[in-house]
Design a protein around this motif. Structure first.
Motif, PDB file in Angstrom:
ATOM      1  N   LEU A  84      50.084  45.839 -21.079  1.00  0.00           N
ATOM      2  CA  LEU A  84      50.562  46.754 -22.116  1.00  0.00           C
ATOM      3  C   LEU A  84      50.550  48.199 -21.641  1.00  0.00           C
ATOM      4  O   LEU A  84      49.657  48.611 -20.888  1.00  0.00           O
ATOM      5  CB  LEU A  84      49.683  46.646 -23.367  1.00  0.00           C
ATOM      6  N   LEU A  85      51.520  48.950 -22.106  1.00  0.00           N
ATOM      7  CA  LEU A  85      51.571  50.393 -21.899  1.00  0.00           C
ATOM      8  C   LEU A  85      51.616  51.039 -23.277  1.00  0.00           C
ATOM      9  O   LEU A  85      51.769  50.362 -24.283  1.00  0.00           O
ATOM     10  CB  LEU A  85      52.817  50.773 -21.090  1.00  0.00           C
ATOM     11  N   ARG A  86      51.522  52.358 -23.317  1.00  0.00           N
ATOM     12  CA  ARG A  86      51.705  53.081 -24.571  1.00  0.00           C
ATOM     13  C   ARG A  86      53.046  53.794 -24.514  1.00  0.00           C
ATOM     14  O   ARG A  86      53.469  54.289 -23.472  1.00  0.00           O
ATOM     15  CB  ARG A  86      50.609  54.129 -24.785  1.00  0.00           C
ATOM     16  N   ARG A 125      45.623  57.099 -27.869  1.00  0.00           N
ATOM     17  CA  ARG A 125      46.405  57.275 -29.097  1.00  0.00           C
ATOM     18  C   ARG A 125      47.363  58.453 -28.986  1.00  0.00           C
ATOM     19  O   ARG A 125      48.519  58.390 -29.396  1.00  0.00           O
ATOM     20  CB  ARG A 125      45.451  57.487 -30.278  1.00  0.00           C
ATOM     21  N   GLN A 126      46.879  59.555 -28.437  1.00  0.00           N
ATOM     22  CA  GLN A 126      47.687  60.785 -28.415  1.00  0.00           C
ATOM     23  C   GLN A 126      48.556  60.857 -27.173  1.00  0.00           C
ATOM     24  O   GLN A 126      48.070  60.682 -26.049  1.00  0.00           O
ATOM     25  CB  GLN A 126      46.755  61.994 -28.463  1.00  0.00           C
ATOM     26  N   ASP A 152      52.685  53.770 -29.819  1.00  0.00           N
ATOM     27  CA  ASP A 152      52.363  52.358 -30.039  1.00  0.00           C
ATOM     28  C   ASP A 152      52.348  51.610 -28.697  1.00  0.00           C
ATOM     29  O   ASP A 152      52.767  52.142 -27.671  1.00  0.00           O
ATOM     30  CB  ASP A 152      53.384  51.725 -30.979  1.00  0.00           C
ATOM     31  N   TRP A 153      51.882  50.378 -28.759  1.00  0.00           N
ATOM     32  CA  TRP A 153      51.856  49.537 -27.573  1.00  0.00           C
ATOM     33  C   TRP A 153      53.253  49.031 -27.247  1.00  0.00           C
ATOM     34  O   TRP A 153      54.054  48.788 -28.132  1.00  0.00           O
ATOM     35  CB  TRP A 153      50.926  48.339 -27.782  1.00  0.00           C
ATOM     36  N   THR A 154      53.501  48.867 -25.954  1.00  0.00           N
ATOM     37  CA  THR A 154      54.753  48.258 -25.522  1.00  0.00           C
ATOM     38  C   THR A 154      54.422  47.385 -24.317  1.00  0.00           C
ATOM     39  O   THR A 154      53.529  47.707 -23.541  1.00  0.00           O
ATOM     40  CB  THR A 154      55.812  49.325 -25.167  1.00  0.00           C
TER      41      THR A 154
END
Lengths: 388, 138
Positions: free
Chosen positions: B29-31, B45-46, B56-58
């Motif tokens: 997962l990445l953000r 989060r930021q 969000d997660w991708t």
């Protein structure tokens, strides 16, 4: 606000010890504090500002040293660059009227506490946000700098032989320093034939591991004017942090890209004005990238720039680290910033070792690179002018 | 890596646990930032680019290229007996460069720009450490 000439470096002291098995770290702080104050012609009673970066901490050490009446304290920690940054911070505090005499001390004993030479895993505090994404992969300081060296070689064609020139120059200087850990001059072949530690960096691309320390006294120009020692002026300074950027890290440059221009602007000088440069040398690649980032040559041309004795005192175009630097002389407590400032002051006073003293040294630069250019790094650039 | 390669258990926190939970299913997962469209790593989060918390997660493709690498020949602690091993930055297809190891291949064949794909090493704690191996074919 320019810090120009409102503050001066009044005293310096580098501990001659390189291995101190029977001395405590606070004792080393006390030794270097006393040494720098003695050098300045001041006493502990004159100190109203105190700065130190790391364990056991500024509170503990102010207590241990018996410092009272402090009106300025700082514990900024940007790795090995800290003690270069501290001089600029002290000068700004003096310019703002917060204090008159700032004592900066650094000491550490990695050699005596059996620090694995240059190859530890990097252990973050457990609450460091990056810890889970870095520590499990077997990182070491040399490994992270090796990643930078590899990428620099890939993009610009930099060679191991060019990196070796940096160690060669340092070793030429170290032969004249009776306290240097490695005093024998080495050749390019010696460096590239030394064992690979983390490709493409060899053993001789790496700095020493030493116990010891150093101290600096920064004083207001008013105080300095009553002292008998030459007191180089703090002409300019700049700090920066360069980080991972959420995965956008470029390994081929450092925080010097930002700290350098700030310091040059502050001082009102250019690279052409620099007679001598202390450049942080945790590894040879650290020097190469900083030279480019500070503007002594174009990005990517550092390899060519350091060939042919450019860095060798007294006649090279950019004499550097005339004490032998971290590569050959001393990297006290795994943080070399303090020795970068100290050797720059020696040069400006005309008190470097005679064979490597730069003639008519008027303006000197000291640059620190902290922690790792492979992840996140501190940078501090300081420009000092001779007291003439 | 020569000997048994170490698989240290990564420290986690509430912000990063979903990343590690996904590794148990073989997903990387990445953000991703909904405002500036930046995809980033390590996860937080930021958004490090625009400071938005609209992130969000991708899921990453798990493919990328070697941005830089080093063959570590001296190490300590649990890696002391694992030398020589490859520490690397992999530039993921989605953009971010992540620190990792290149494993399960002849380390002499690793080069800058080598194509790689993710593999997951079970830590024995229900989660896995994402590493990469040289990719053959498309």
């Amino acid at each position: 606000m320019s810090t120009q000439a409102s503050a001066r470096v009044a005293g310096i002291y580098e501990h001659p010890v390189r291995e101190a098995p029977d001395t405590s770290t606070p004792q080393l702080h006390a030794d270097v504090a006393a040494g720098a104050l003695r050098d300045a012609g001041l006493t502990f009673d004159d100190v109203d500002g105190y700065v130190t970066a790391e364990s056991p901490g500024v509170l503990s050490l102010a207590d241990y040293l018996g410092l009272e009446g402090l009106s300025y304290v700082d514990s900024t920690d940007i790795g090995g660059a800290s003690y270069v940054a501290h001089v600029g911070h002290a000068a700004a505090a003096i310019a703002a009227g917060r204090c008159d005499v700032v004592l900066i001390t650094h000491a550490g004993r990695p050699r005596s506490i059996d620090y694995d030479p240059g190859h530890p895993r990097r252990n973050h505090p457990a609450d460091a946000p990056e810890a889970g994404f870095e520590d499990p992969y077997g990182l070491s300081f040399v490994g992270l700098y090796a990643l930078a060296a590899r990428r620099h070689m890939h993009e610009y064609g930099t060679t191991s032989e060019q990196l070796a020139e940096i160690r060669v120059a340092a070793s030429q200087h170290a032969q004249h320093n009776e306290h240097a850990m490695f005093q024998d001059p080495v050749t390019v072949a010696d460096v590239v034939d030394s064992p690979l530690v983390s490709d493409p960096l060899h053993l001789l691309d790496c700095c020493v591991v030493s116990d010891g320390g150093g101290a600096i006294v920064v004083a207001s120009s008013d105080v300095a004017s009553d002292l008998s020692r030459p007191c180089p002026a703090v002409l300019g300074s700049g700090d920066a942090i360069k980080h991972h950027g959420g995965g956008a890290l470029d390994l081929t440059d450092t925080g010097a890209v930002e700290s350098g221009p700030k310091a040059f602007d502050d001082a009102g000088v250019t690279t052409d004005d620099i007679d001598y440069a202390s450049i942080y040398d945790s590894f040879t690649i650290t020097v190469l990238e900083a030279i480019e980032d500070l503007g002594f040559c174009e990005k990517g041309e550092g390899g060519e720039f350091v060939e042919g004795g450019t860095l060798q005192a007294p006649d090279g175009d950019l004499p550097f680290n005339t004490d032998g630097g971290g590569l050959c002389s001393n990297h006290p407590g795994n943080r070399g910033g303090v020795t970068k400032v100290i050797e720059a002051v020696r040069q400006l006073r005309g008190e470097a070792n005679a064979e490597v003293q730069v003639p008519d040294c008027e303006i000197a630069l000291a640059h620190g690179t902290g922690n790792s250019i492979g992840t996140r790094t501190g940078a501090a650039t300081l420009i000092l002018g001779a007291d003439r | 890596m020569t000997g048994e390669r170490p698989v240290p258990v990564p420290p986690t926190n509430p912000e990063t646990e979903p990343f590690w939970d996904a590794t148990a299913d073989g997903r990387l997962l990445l953000r991703s930032c909904a405002d500036c469209k930046r995809v980033y790593h390590y996860p937080r989060r930021q958004c490090p680019e625009c400071a938005s918390t609209n992130t969000d997660w991708t899921e990453a493709s798990g493919r990328g290229t070697v941005y830089s690498y080093t063959v570590t020949r001296r190490a300590s602690e649990e890696y002391a007996d694992a030398t020589p091993y490859v520490l690397a930055y992999v530039e993921l297809k989605e953009g971010p460069r992540m620190l990792t190891n290149i494993v399960d291949c002849d380390i002499e064949r690793v080069e800058v720009d080598s194509r790689v794909e993710v593999v997951f090493d079970d830590t024995g704690s229900g989660r896995a450490l994402p590493r990469f191996t040289l990719r053959v074919g498309d």
